[in-house]
Design an enzyme around this catalytic site. Structure first.
Site: not given
Ligand SMILES: *[C@@H]1O[C@H](CO)[C@@H](O)[C@H](O)[C@H]1NC(C)=O
Ligand SMILES: *[C@@H]1O[C@H](CO)[C@@H](O)[C@H](O)[C@H]1NC(C)=O
Ligand SMILES: *[C@@H]1O[C@H](CO)[C@@H](O)[C@H](O)[C@H]1NC(C)=O
Ligand SMILES: *[C@@H]1O[C@H](CO)[C@@H](O)[C@H](O)[C@H]1NC(C)=O
Ligand SMILES: *[C@@H]1O[C@H](CO)[C@@H](O)[C@H](O)[C@H]1NC(C)=O
Ligand SMILES: *[C@@H]1O[C@H](CO)[C@@H](O)[C@H](O)[C@H]1NC(C)=O
Ligand SMILES: *[C@@H]1O[C@H](CO)[C@@H](O)[C@H](O)[C@H]1NC(C)=O
Ligand SMILES: *[C@@H]1O[C@H](CO)[C@@H](O)[C@H](O)[C@H]1NC(C)=O
Ligand SMILES: *[C@@H]1O[C@H](CO)[C@@H](O)[C@H](O)[C@H]1NC(C)=O
Ligand SMILES: *[C@@H]1O[C@H](CO)[C@@H](O)[C@H](O)[C@H]1NC(C)=O
Ligand SMILES: *[C@@H]1O[C@H](CO)[C@@H](O)[C@H](O)[C@H]1NC(C)=O
Ligand SMILES: *[C@@H]1O[C@H](CO)[C@@H](O)[C@H](O)[C@H]1NC(C)=O
Length: 425
Positions: A225-227, A249
């Site tokens: 859910g992030d980079d 991301l």
């Protein structure tokens, strides 16, 4: 073939020497079989005995890691992971003991470092951060971003002429891996899944590179859910190819420019044949402003330098959630005291080329480029775009501010200027 990728191939050929070297002594780590007995001491002992010209084997069983591991100075070693390394969920212990990574006040549960290290999981070997406990705990904290002491699952520090292959990384405590002061190393056939079982995860990047050069990332699958992957300060000559990113991301450059007065760069990032499913962006760049607001990890600004020579080819998207390509030079993380002037960064983004960007999106924005007025973005090519909404209408919005020398596109509107953690405001 582009000249940069030929040069990278030449630079990477010496890595293959690391693949085939003969080794002698083998240590098979004995597992205690219970999480009330820490297997870390047995692991440390195995590397002392077999970490030079040897082989360390993790059998097809579960190893319980209840304390920090700093496995450094390895040379010419095979690490064969057939089973699972499972980290304990004693959060107070880890907050107190996790090891410094050496950048942005980040910390880690496991440092692995050395020359000619061949870590192979054969598609089965798994590092399991037991992250569900962390994902629930972090939600109870006043600030969830970059919580001090929350550890990365593993940090490759000073890893050279090495290979990491066929390893599964699941439910990382925070970032999956940081790669720092490392060079001439291949990471291939890597599977990352930081999807939480009970609540969704946050701050669980797939990989972050810092002060590193000549790394090849090939055949990565990342669910998070992030980079999906992030190339940070002084990441140069990086190749990323044949990979698939889900829900995160997308590919990030930065954040960078966070340390007042520091000069940092990102150079020669080569990306090819990457698919994005339900990610926010395909590619985004995030820099801090010229104004310092607080200190890293969540505050900062005033750094100098540039990101240049970023070539991305053949990107395929399914259901992008935001601008396919975004730049924000006004990074702000939650917990920072304020945000500076969004257009005063001295850090310059230049020489970006996206060639081939197809698929579906939920955002009208192909590009959202918020650049500095002091050091405008220069030489930005976006070509071969075929991005559509589910109904077949083309996405046609290219928002920009302070972008010079555009190739293959025109600005269709003014970009939003405001503090941002994820590339758009
Ligand atoms: C990066 O690659 C370029 C060109 O391929 C080469 O000139 C340069 O020395 C490399 N940099 C490092 C730090 O290896
Ligand atoms: C490995 O084997 C070679 C040749 O048999 C020997 O010279 C060397 O000392 C051995 N290394 C170790 C670490 O045992
Ligand atoms: C061992 O696992 C059990 C069940 O998952 C858990 O409740 C307990 O806290 C764990 N103990 C340690 C020392 O990690
Ligand atoms: C954290 O570290 C401090 C100082 O070393 C120590 O007094 C305390 O007991 C530690 N807490 C835990 C949970 O390990
Ligand atoms: C890890 O161990 C190496 C070798 O003993 C040491 O030089 C280094 O400082 C240690 N790293 C940390 C963060 O403690
Ligand atoms: C940096 O981390 C240390 C310990 O992990 C923590 O005590 C300190 O508050 C952190 N600094 C910032 C600015 O967050
Ligand atoms: C890519 O990696 C996956 C593991 O994530 C593996 O199953 C697959 O065989 C690899 N593909 C190739 C072409 O090696
Ligand atoms: C990723 O992990 C989640 C949570 O355990 C699971 O539901 C999902 O099936 C996993 N995805 C893949 C592709 O393994
Ligand atoms: C980062 O790269 C810049 C430009 O090459 C160099 O001046 C700086 O010393 C590097 N910083 C570190 C910490 O290596
Ligand atoms: C573009 O990438 C896709 C998957 O990422 C791959 O199937 C296709 O072969 C690539 N096209 C070219 C021309 O390399
Ligand atoms: C922000 O910085 C730019 C570039 O230096 C300058 O032109 C502008 O006036 C500044 N804006 C404010 C509100 O200070
Ligand atoms: C297609 O979907 C977009 C986004 O929802 C919408 O703006 C557009 O009007 C739709 N086009 C048609 C022809 O329905």
């Amino acid at each position: 073939m582009h000249c940069i990728s030929i040069l990278l191939l030449i630079a990477l050929t010496n890595i293959t020497n690391a693949y085939t070297h003969r080794t002698n002594k083998t240590c098979t780590v004995k597992a205690s079989g219970t999480n009330s007995t820490d297997d870390a001491p047995a692991i440390r002992a195995a590397f002392v005995e077999c970490g030079h010209d040897g082989k360390v084997v993790f059998a097809p069983t579960t190893y319980h890691i209840n304390s920090i591991l700093n496995i450094s100075g390895l040379s010419n070693v095979d690490i064969d992971i057939q089973g699972k390394l499972l980290w304990s969920t004693n959060i107070p212990y880890w907050l107190n003991h996790s090891l410094p990574v050496g950048y942005q006040n980040q910390s880690t549960a496991f440092i692995l470092s050395g020359n000619r290290v061949r870590l192979n999981g054969h598609g089965l070997g798994t590092l399991d951060g037991n992250g569900d406990a962390w994902y629930e705990w972090i939600r109870q904290q006043p600030n969830t971003s970059n919580y001090p002491g929350r550890p990365h699952q593993i940090t490759f520090a000073g890893l050279t002429d090495s290979l990491v292959k066929g390893v599964r990384f699941i439910r990382s405590q925070m970032w999956t891996m940081s790669i720092i002061h490392s060079r001439d190393t291949v990471f291939e056939d890597i599977f990352v899944n930081n999807t939480g079982n009970r609540v969704s995860s946050s701050n669980t990047d797939g990989a972050d590179t810092i002060y590193s050069t000549n790394l090849l990332f090939r055949n990565w699958t990342v669910h998070n859910g992030d980079d999906s992957i992030s190339f940070k300060a002084n990441s140069t000559n990086m190749t990323l190819r044949d990979s698939h990113f889900y829900n995160g991301l997308g590919i990030a450059i930065g954040s960078i420019g966070q340390y007042k007065g520091a000069f940092e760069t990102v150079e020669n990032i080569y990306v090819e044949n990457v698919e994005f499913s339900n990610t926010l962006h395909a590619f985004y760049v995030k820099t801090w402003t010229d104004d310092q607001n607080g200190y890293p990890p969540n505050g900062g600004g005033g750094g100098r330098g540039y990101a240049e020579g970023m070539r991305l080819r053949n990107l395929t998207a399914t259901g992008l959630r935001g601008a396919a390509f975004s730049i924000s030079q006004c990074t702000r993380f939650s917990g920072a005291p304020g945000v500076g002037n969004c257009t005063n960064s001295q850090f310059q983004v230049r020489d970006v080329e996206i060639e081939g960007l197809r698929g579906t999106t939920k955002s009208a924005r192909v590009a959202s480029l918020q650049c500095s007025a002091v050091a405008p973005c220069m030489d930005v090519a976006i070509e071969g775009v075929d991005l559509k909404f589910a109904n077949g209408t083309a996405a046609g919005s290219y928002l920009c501010g302070n972008v010079g020398e555009k190739r293959g596109w025109e600005c269709t509107g003014k970009v939003c200027e405001g503090g941002s953690a994820t590339g758009e405001c």
